[in-house]
Write a protein that holds these residues in place. Structure first.
Motif: not given
Length: 94
Positions: A41-42, A44-46, A57
């Motif tokens: 999740d971390d 997956s951000r830009l 991450s």
């Protein structure tokens, strides 16, 4: 007024409950899965993609899954399988 006799016995500390090997194994599996999903999740951000700098991450510790009691996580930390990072956070031991 009745006088209670003084007792020299100290109140016994509540013993940590014993957990089966199966419970400990399932808890570790759930912890690893939660850590993996938190890291994904971390990432997956830009700014984490292959076309950018490609950083990984920085998530190292997480709050363990709530479906298991806190005593179980303390038992795993006492066994050396997890590390307590303070504030209710735990991380994997390398």
């Amino acid at each position: 007024m009745s006088i209670m006799p003084e007792s020299n016995e100290t109140p016994a500390e509540p013993a940590e409950p014993e957990f089966s090997k199966e419970e400990l194994r399932l808890a570790m599996k759930a912890f690893r899965k939660r850590l993996k999903l938190t890291r994904l999740d971390d990432e997956s951000r830009l700014g984490y993609g292959p076309m950018s700098s490609g950083n990984q991450s920085g998530v190292a510790a997480i709050r363990p899954p709530d479906q298991y009691p806190a005593a179980l996580w303390r038992a795993l930390a006492d066994q050396g399988k997890l590390r307590r990072n303070g504030g209710g956070l735990y991380s994997l031991v390398d």
